[in-house]
Design a protein around this motif. Sequence first.
Motif, PDB file in Angstrom:
ATOM      1  N   GLU A 129       0.179 -17.178  60.932  1.00  0.00           N
ATOM      2  CA  GLU A 129       1.063 -17.737  59.912  1.00  0.00           C
ATOM      3  C   GLU A 129       2.134 -16.714  59.537  1.00  0.00           C
ATOM      4  OE1 GLU A 129       1.106 -20.745  58.748  1.00  0.00           O
ATOM      5  OE2 GLU A 129      -0.782 -21.481  59.620  1.00  0.00           O
ATOM      6  N   LYS A 130       3.319 -17.240  59.146  1.00  0.00           N
ATOM      7  CA  LYS A 130       4.396 -16.395  58.646  1.00  0.00           C
ATOM      8  C   LYS A 130       4.447 -16.471  57.121  1.00  0.00           C
ATOM      9  CE  LYS A 130       7.419 -17.066  62.665  1.00  0.00           C
ATOM     10  NZ  LYS A 130       8.771 -17.503  63.121  1.00  0.00           N
ATOM     11  N   TYR A 131       4.904 -15.389  56.504  1.00  0.00           N
ATOM     12  CA  TYR A 131       5.131 -15.397  55.055  1.00  0.00           C
ATOM     13  C   TYR A 131       6.554 -14.941  54.766  1.00  0.00           C
ATOM     14  CZ  TYR A 131       3.960 -10.412  55.670  1.00  0.00           C
ATOM     15  OH  TYR A 131       3.914  -9.111  56.108  1.00  0.00           O
ATOM     16  N   ALA A 132       7.080 -15.345  53.620  1.00  0.00           N
ATOM     17  CA  ALA A 132       8.463 -15.054  53.249  1.00  0.00           C
ATOM     18  C   ALA A 132       8.639 -13.563  52.962  1.00  0.00           C
ATOM     19  CB  ALA A 132       8.863 -15.862  52.028  1.00  0.00           C
ATOM     20  N   PRO A 133       9.832 -12.992  53.224  1.00  0.00           N
ATOM     21  CA  PRO A 133      10.078 -11.573  52.964  1.00  0.00           C
ATOM     22  C   PRO A 133       9.839 -11.168  51.519  1.00  0.00           C
ATOM     23  CG  PRO A 133      11.809 -12.457  54.358  1.00  0.00           C
ATOM     24  CD  PRO A 133      10.984 -13.625  53.904  1.00  0.00           C
ATOM     25  N   GLU A 134      10.030 -12.097  50.586  1.00  0.00           N
ATOM     26  CA  GLU A 134       9.870 -11.761  49.161  1.00  0.00           C
ATOM     27  C   GLU A 134       8.414 -11.837  48.693  1.00  0.00           C
ATOM     28  OE1 GLU A 134      11.304 -16.104  49.450  1.00  0.00           O
ATOM     29  OE2 GLU A 134      11.752 -14.166  50.401  1.00  0.00           O
TER      30      GLU A 134
END
Length: 408
Positions: A214-219
Amino acid sequence: MPGFGRSGRRRTAMISTAAAALLVATACSGPAADGGGSIKVGASLPLSGPVADASKPAYEGYKVWLDEVNKDGGLLGRRVELKVLDDGFDQNTVVTNYNRLISQERVDLLLGTFSSKLNLPASAVAERNKMLYVEPSGGASEIFTRGYDYLFFAQPSTSVDLPEQFLAWLTSLPADQRPRTAAYPTQDDPNTDVVIEEFRKELTKLGVKSVYSEKYAPETVNFDSIAGAVARAEPELVIHGAVGTGDGAGFVKALQKQRFSPEILFQTNSPSVTGSYPRAIGAKNTQGIFTTAAWSPKAGYPGNAEFVEKYTAAYGAAPSDDAANAYTAGQVLEAAVKAVGSLDQDKLADWLHSHTVQTIVGPLEWDERGVPNGDMLLAQWQDGEFQIIAPESQRTVDSVVNPKPEWS
């Protein structure tokens, strides 16, 4: 070099009205002769925001190079001035900053910013304005597929080759000692996207089953849910696409709360921030964590020991990979200007496309895309020290910690 001739006036890009803080660095001593005013070198860096901890050493690496070049007489007999803008790790701001550096600050030369996310749009600004762009980080493949003439990467290799040394070590293990399952949490970033996809593809070929991806947002600042999902999947191997200490350490601390410790943990980028990473997760908890580095403080390349000494004296701590990469970018820029004997951007680019530059990360030479032909280093934290374990020519320790111990 045939085929690289360029002509036409520089196109000055329009700058937006967004303001950005301008930092001007000058050498501490040894002013160069001023033959027509100082030479202005411009760069933008995320000195605030989520990756500031990694960007600050890069700025310091630039300043060590600046101090050295001015003590050595500057460039073309002129003092060098470094103008740095803070982009806060924002793509729109980095574009504004490089436009401002070119059209308002009237810089003579450019150095790159931090990460693929920022160098992707920043290098486009440089290319439109027909200015040499030497980037210290940002190895995503898509940066180098646009046919740019003025772009050069100041590391030994790009992101697509980053998994190579780790995979070589893994395949050297007996088949029954290799991990059977893997998790791939990653920040949504052009650099980590490439790396994680390459890892997943190659590990799948080795029969390693993906149990989480899974990917997560930079923030993202809270990694509890991500770590919880990884822990429930119980992977033997975790490949984490981290950009800075913020997400790298944040994920590790969330795993600690879950009381889950994978047998093997590889993180991109963050473990090489040798100043802040051990403090963030606890020095004992670094034991056995893998990463990839472009540079070793113990490498015997000319000037490397001097760089480590000068940086440590100036900033009270040993340099990180990011500091060394920035210093290397300065070395590349300096070599081109001294060899060409002018600030002609076309001649500078042509010279780099056809010559090798000796740097603290080793000799660098580039293909027509600005991609270097070299190898990254496989590193691991061992007993509180950042050690190089591959390739053999750069090894600083003979052993490999495997499996990783439980969190302390």
